[in-house]
Design a protein around this motif. Structure first.
Motif, PDB file in Angstrom:
ATOM      1  N   ARG A   1       0.687  -1.210   0.066  1.00 43.49           N
ATOM      2  CA  ARG A   1      -0.033   0.004  -0.052  1.00 43.49           C
ATOM      3  C   ARG A   1       0.758   1.244   0.045  1.00 43.49           C
ATOM      4  NH1 ARG A   1      -4.927   0.980   4.257  1.00 43.49           N
ATOM      5  NH2 ARG A   1      -3.626   2.420   5.123  1.00 43.49           N
ATOM      6  N   ARG A   2       1.991   1.262   0.764  1.00 45.01           N
ATOM      7  CA  ARG A   2       2.768   2.489   0.880  1.00 45.01           C
ATOM      8  C   ARG A   2       3.537   2.560  -0.606  1.00 45.01           C
ATOM      9  NH1 ARG A   2       2.738   0.495   5.927  1.00 45.01           N
ATOM     10  NH2 ARG A   2       4.618  -0.923   5.849  1.00 45.01           N
ATOM     11  N   ASP A   3       3.683   1.551  -1.195  1.00 51.70           N
ATOM     12  CA  ASP A   3       4.490   1.524  -2.681  1.00 51.70           C
ATOM     13  C   ASP A   3       3.403   2.133  -3.434  1.00 51.70           C
ATOM     14  OD1 ASP A   3       6.585   0.197  -1.581  1.00 51.70           O
ATOM     15  OD2 ASP A   3       6.012  -1.701  -2.672  1.00 51.70           O
ATOM     16  N   LEU A   4       2.106   1.713  -3.407  1.00 49.32           N
ATOM     17  CA  LEU A   4       1.140   2.441  -4.380  1.00 49.32           C
ATOM     18  C   LEU A   4       0.779   4.031  -4.046  1.00 49.32           C
ATOM     19  CD1 LEU A   4      -1.429  -0.486  -4.903  1.00 49.32           C
ATOM     20  CD2 LEU A   4       0.404   0.045  -6.265  1.00 49.32           C
ATOM     21  N   GLU A   5       0.860   4.384  -2.618  1.00 50.81           N
ATOM     22  CA  GLU A   5       0.554   5.669  -2.407  1.00 50.81           C
ATOM     23  C   GLU A   5       1.722   6.452  -3.070  1.00 50.81           C
ATOM     24  OE1 GLU A   5      -0.184   4.903   1.840  1.00 50.81           O
ATOM     25  OE2 GLU A   5      -2.132   4.721   1.648  1.00 50.81           O
TER      26      GLU A   5
END
Length: 188
Positions: A65-69
């Motif tokens: 999720r942090r990657d996508l954000e």
């Protein structure tokens, strides 16, 4: 970047084939590749939700999720079927969905548990690929087992953007990086 629905309207048979492989076990199931902060790849199993409205994924608080954000680039690959080597692949950019009504609608369809700390992302489609392999007989490893049929769709708008200033796509031979990706295309 095309939405799933724009891609499906342009290539309905290809979109149906990809949807069938992604949802072959009932709910969607596949592998999501994201870009780590150091630029390296990260791969995770996920349950994509494909509707007429779009391609979505609920992502819990996690490295993916942090990657996508941070960097919305993604690639999504189907889980391999038990009886064939067929595969489906889509890639593009992920964007968080912030409209509460839309989140609620997709949560109902995807049966997302309301008490979980997830965020809904919609995946655009720059590239879509479906490979069907003819399982022509059983042989030894390394022997040809039949032929492959590969269908590829490239978002025409993204293709124009990646060309030169006149909008003509770059026709030079691809330069392959260490992992086989075309390195001519800008990363951002």
């Amino acid at each position: 970047m095309a939405s799933w629905s724009e891609f499906a309207a342009d290539e309905p048979r290809l979109a149906d084939g990809i949807r069938l492989l992604m949802q072959q076990y009932g709910p969607g199931f596949g592998y999501l590749a994201t870009v780590r902060a150091d630029g390296g790849p990260r791969v995770h199993p996920v349950c994509p939700v494909i509707t007429d409205e779009g391609l979505f994924c609920f992502v819990v608080d996690s490295p993916k999720r942090r990657d996508l954000e941070r960097d919305g680039r993604y690639a999504l690959h189907s889980f391999p079927p038990e009886e064939t080597d067929d595969e489906a692949y889509v890639a593009g950019r992920a964007q968080p969905v912030t409209d509460p009504a839309r989140v609620a609608r997709v949560a109902r369809l995807g049966r997302a548990a309301p008490q979980v700390d997830w965020r809904l992302f919609e995946f655009s489609v720059d590239v879509a690929m479906l490979t069907r392999r003819d399982q022509g007989g059983l042989g030894q490893p390394g022997e040809g087992h039949g032929s492959s049929a590969v269908q590829v769709w490239l978002d025409p708008v993204a293709a124009r953007r990646s060309g030169d200033a006149t909008g003509v796509p770059d026709r030079r031979p691809a330069r392959r990086g260490r992992h086989g990706f075309d390195t001519r295309r800008p990363a951002a």
